[in-house]
Design a protein around this motif. Structure first.
Motif, PDB file in Angstrom:
ATOM      1  N   PRO A   1       0.745  -1.251  -0.008  1.00 62.92           N
ATOM      2  CA  PRO A   1       0.051   0.017  -0.142  1.00 62.92           C
ATOM      3  C   PRO A   1       0.997   1.419  -0.077  1.00 62.92           C
ATOM      4  O   PRO A   1       0.089   2.266   0.068  1.00 62.92           O
ATOM      5  N   TYR A   2       2.077   1.012  -0.234  1.00 59.68           N
ATOM      6  CA  TYR A   2       3.023   2.303  -0.303  1.00 59.68           C
ATOM      7  C   TYR A   2       2.912   3.066  -1.360  1.00 59.68           C
ATOM      8  O   TYR A   2       3.075   2.491  -2.699  1.00 59.68           O
ATOM      9  N   VAL A   3       3.038   4.579  -1.537  1.00 57.38           N
ATOM     10  CA  VAL A   3       2.830   5.148  -2.924  1.00 57.38           C
ATOM     11  C   VAL A   3       4.156   6.286  -2.639  1.00 57.38           C
ATOM     12  O   VAL A   3       4.163   6.839  -1.631  1.00 57.38           O
ATOM     13  N   GLY A   4       4.904   6.445  -3.592  1.00 55.05           N
ATOM     14  CA  GLY A   4       5.940   7.641  -3.740  1.00 55.05           C
ATOM     15  C   GLY A   4       5.513   8.368  -4.633  1.00 55.05           C
ATOM     16  O   GLY A   4       4.860   8.730  -5.950  1.00 55.05           O
ATOM     17  N   LEU A   5       5.342   9.868  -4.144  1.00 55.75           N
ATOM     18  CA  LEU A   5       4.932  11.060  -4.876  1.00 55.75           C
ATOM     19  C   LEU A   5       5.947  11.997  -4.704  1.00 55.75           C
ATOM     20  O   LEU A   5       6.251  12.489  -3.507  1.00 55.75           O
ATOM     21  N   TYR A   6       6.454  12.542  -6.012  1.00 52.56           N
ATOM     22  CA  TYR A   6       7.666  13.674  -5.889  1.00 52.56           C
ATOM     23  C   TYR A   6       6.746  14.743  -6.610  1.00 52.56           C
ATOM     24  O   TYR A   6       6.091  14.660  -7.778  1.00 52.56           O
ATOM     25  N   VAL A   7       6.815  16.064  -6.175  1.00 57.68           N
ATOM     26  CA  VAL A   7       6.221  17.245  -6.896  1.00 57.68           C
ATOM     27  C   VAL A   7       7.469  18.273  -6.580  1.00 57.68           C
ATOM     28  O   VAL A   7       8.287  18.626  -5.573  1.00 57.68           O
ATOM     29  N   CYS A   8       7.648  18.984  -8.005  1.00 59.18           N
ATOM     30  CA  CYS A   8       8.731  20.041  -7.740  1.00 59.18           C
ATOM     31  C   CYS A   8       8.284  21.146  -7.136  1.00 59.18           C
ATOM     32  O   CYS A   8       7.228  21.726  -7.240  1.00 59.18           O
ATOM     33  N   GLY A   9       9.092  21.580  -6.314  1.00 56.85           N
ATOM     34  CA  GLY A   9       8.573  22.746  -5.391  1.00 56.85           C
ATOM     35  C   GLY A   9       9.023  23.922  -5.883  1.00 56.85           C
ATOM     36  O   GLY A   9       9.758  23.957  -7.070  1.00 56.85           O
ATOM     37  N   PRO A  10       9.264  25.095  -4.970  1.00 59.06           N
ATOM     38  CA  PRO A  10       9.619  26.514  -5.618  1.00 59.06           C
ATOM     39  C   PRO A  10      10.917  26.700  -5.606  1.00 59.06           C
ATOM     40  O   PRO A  10      11.754  26.154  -4.833  1.00 59.06           O
ATOM     41  N   THR A  11      11.471  27.613  -6.504  1.00 59.73           N
ATOM     42  CA  THR A  11      12.781  28.332  -6.266  1.00 59.73           C
ATOM     43  C   THR A  11      12.457  29.602  -5.538  1.00 59.73           C
ATOM     44  O   THR A  11      11.882  30.311  -5.872  1.00 59.73           O
ATOM     45  N   VAL A  12      13.054  29.574  -4.301  1.00 55.34           N
ATOM     46  CA  VAL A  12      12.791  30.626  -3.202  1.00 55.34           C
ATOM     47  C   VAL A  12      13.688  31.853  -3.371  1.00 55.34           C
ATOM     48  O   VAL A  12      14.452  32.194  -2.540  1.00 55.34           O
ATOM     49  N   TYR A  13      13.335  32.463  -4.656  1.00 53.29           N
ATOM     50  CA  TYR A  13      14.017  33.720  -4.609  1.00 53.29           C
ATOM     51  C   TYR A  13      12.911  35.010  -4.605  1.00 53.29           C
ATOM     52  O   TYR A  13      13.501  36.172  -4.745  1.00 53.29           O
ATOM     53  N   SER A  14      11.687  34.594  -4.721  1.00 54.29           N
ATOM     54  CA  SER A  14      10.637  35.872  -4.536  1.00 54.29           C
ATOM     55  C   SER A  14       9.387  34.984  -3.901  1.00 54.29           C
ATOM     56  O   SER A  14       9.209  33.761  -3.854  1.00 54.29           O
ATOM     57  N   TYR A  15       8.488  35.810  -3.822  1.00 55.97           N
ATOM     58  CA  TYR A  15       7.165  35.261  -3.316  1.00 55.97           C
ATOM     59  C   TYR A  15       6.555  34.446  -4.335  1.00 55.97           C
ATOM     60  O   TYR A  15       6.767  34.478  -5.435  1.00 55.97           O
TER      61      TYR A  15
END
Length: 492
Positions: free
Chosen positions: A23-37
């Motif tokens: 029942p395990y699931v791997g989910l990857y999502v590209c997060g933000p580049t934290v240089y601005s709001y």
């Protein structure tokens, strides 16, 4: 009940979801580049995958959700030459780059909390995985798919295509056309081919963010971090990778090539991409003056907005459009969403107050199955909301005293809203206050006026009773008299 099907961007078809190791699931999502709001397009994407995460958990899967923070390597214009976005902001603000990273990462988390997005299981950073990135580059070089020039390392895209033949399979790009259309860039003369991309860049003396490596003092390429962090925490091949459509090429295409070149395996079984935002039918951009931040949308402090909207109204609005479709912002659309959301919340509130009037259940209780079928059809949130509105009609009818509900039917509707409105869609009416966008003070004031009106009616002072009703209506509050008493809702 149906089984979950996901539209796979790679195969361009809906496929039944079959986890690698249930029942395990791997989910990857590209997060933000934290240089601005964080901008509104990012917010939509993260809300989309928040719903994916929530629904997988609702189905009983044990989900490891990994969403990265890009804090190095993302250059201006997404190219292999020029200044790092974070370093550039640090120079402009006269701060250390990690000061910039911390400030905007904190703000990003604040925005995610505001829109009721769940935290990921793991939130790794690029700078925290430099050793692993160097190790992946070494494997790619060893396998013959990368080369070093003057301290920089580039991915040999042509050789990869000749041997693996799958570069462009995700985005549909043809490598010969890419070569013809690639414009000349600084540092391009170092590359064997214009379509090659940087795995490691030697830092020039002015570059602030730099680390030692076997090739030079420099920094990793932007695409590399996601290949490293996704496979480190989810395995060489994992279940779902998500992101905005703008990342499909080159970012995600390069991720696939890097992972295959390093470890010989396609890294992802199901690729998911959310669509873009428009404003009044036009692409959202600062140059057109139609771009606004999440804070401006909430406060209404923007020339294109007549008023502000609550975070739950905005989330509701976004989920009324399927994640793979273009979402168009306009005052009219937001006002319509707000009105619909108030109806939904008022029904949610009425459920807590309706008294059961009969013993036997007479309704055909199939809303849960309908909502499940909609979610199983590639996370069709607009259809879930439509089914919930069908339930709202029944609830409002009972609240108005026109029909009766049994105790079991009331519990069923309470579970329906708890499961699909709150848990799956992540739209929590309690975060709005009982008035769906107001606050407790407003609730208490209107409750007091309703009580005064009831006293006036009991004393046959109908002039005062009618005056209270009419003045509230003029102020945008509609009173509704029913067998269970008087309820109210906003009209504007």
């Amino acid at each position: 009940m149906s089984t979950l099907h996901i539209y796979n961007s790679k195969t361009r078809t809906k496929e039944e979801f079959k986890p690698i190791n249930p029942p395990y699931v791997g989910l990857y999502v590209c997060g933000p580049t934290v240089y601005s709001y964080v901008h509104l397009g990012n917010v939509r994407s993260f809300i989309t995958f928040d719903v994916v995460y929530r629904y997988l958990k609702h189905l009983g899967y044990k989900v490891r959700y990994v969403r990265n923070i890009t804090d190095v390597g993302h250059l201006v214009d997404d190219q292999d030459a020029g200044e790092d976005k974070i370093a550039k902001k640090a120079r402009l603000e006269k701060k250390d780059p990690m000061e910039v990273v911390q400030y905007y990462a904190n703000d990003f988390h604040k925005v995610m909390d505001t829109f009721n997005a769940l935290s990921p299981s793991i939130e790794p950073t690029a700078t925290g995985h430099l050793i692993e990135q160097i190790q992946m580059i070494e494997r790619i070089i060893k396998n013959g798919f990368a080369y070093e020039v003057n301290g920089s390392v580039y991915f040999d895209t042509i050789k990869y295509q000749e041997e693996k033949g799958n570069y462009g399979e995700l985005s549909g790009r043809v490598i010969e056309e890419l070569i013809e259309n690639t414009r000349a860039l600084d540092g391009q003369d170092e590359k064997k081919n214009s379509v090659d991309f940087a795995l490691w860049k030697k830092a020039d003396p002015s570059h602030i963010m730099r680390w030692p490596s076997p090739w030079s003092v420099g920094f990793p390429g932007w695409h590399l971090e996601c290949s490293v962090m996704s496979t480190k925490y989810l395995g060489e091949t994992f279940d779902i990778h998500g992101g905005g459509m703008d990342l499909k090429f080159p970012h995600h295409e390069c991720e696939i090539a890097q992972s295959v070149a390093a470890d010989g395996k396609a890294p992802v079984n199901y690729w998911m991409h959310g669509n873009m935002l428009t404003v009044n039918g036009q692409k959202m951009s600062k140059s057109l003056g139609n771009s606004f931040s999440p804070y401006e949308l909430i406060s209404g402090d923007h020339e294109l907005l007549e008023k502000g909207f609550s975070p739950m109204t905005i989330r509701f609005f976004m989920l009324q459009t399927h994640y793979a479709s273009t979402l168009d912002f306009s005052n009219e659309a937001l006002m319509g969403a707000e009105k619909g959301f108030r109806r939904m919340v008022n029904a949610y509130k009425a459920l807590q107050e309706i008294q059961p009037k009969k013993d036997a259940c007479t309704l055909e209780k199939n809303w849960k199955d309908k909502c499940a079928d909609a979610m199983n059809d590639d996370f069709n949130t607009p259809m879930v909301i439509a089914h919930l509105f069908d339930a709202v009609k029944v609830i409002n009818s009972a609240a108005d005293g026109k029909t009766e509900l049994s105790a079991d039917e009331i519990i069923y509707f309470q579970e329906l809203f708890a499961d699909y409105l709150v848990d799956v869609l992540g739209i929590n009416p309690e975060l709005e206050g009982a008035s769906a966008g107001g606050d407790d003070t407003l609730d208490k004031v209107i409750a007091t006026l309703i009580e005064m009106r009831q006293e006036a009616r009991a004393n046959k002072d109908f002039a005062t009773s009618d005056a209270i009703r009419d003045r509230l209506l003029a102020a945008g509050v509609l009173l509704k008299d029913g067998k269970e008493g008087t309820s109210w809702e906003k009209t504007n």
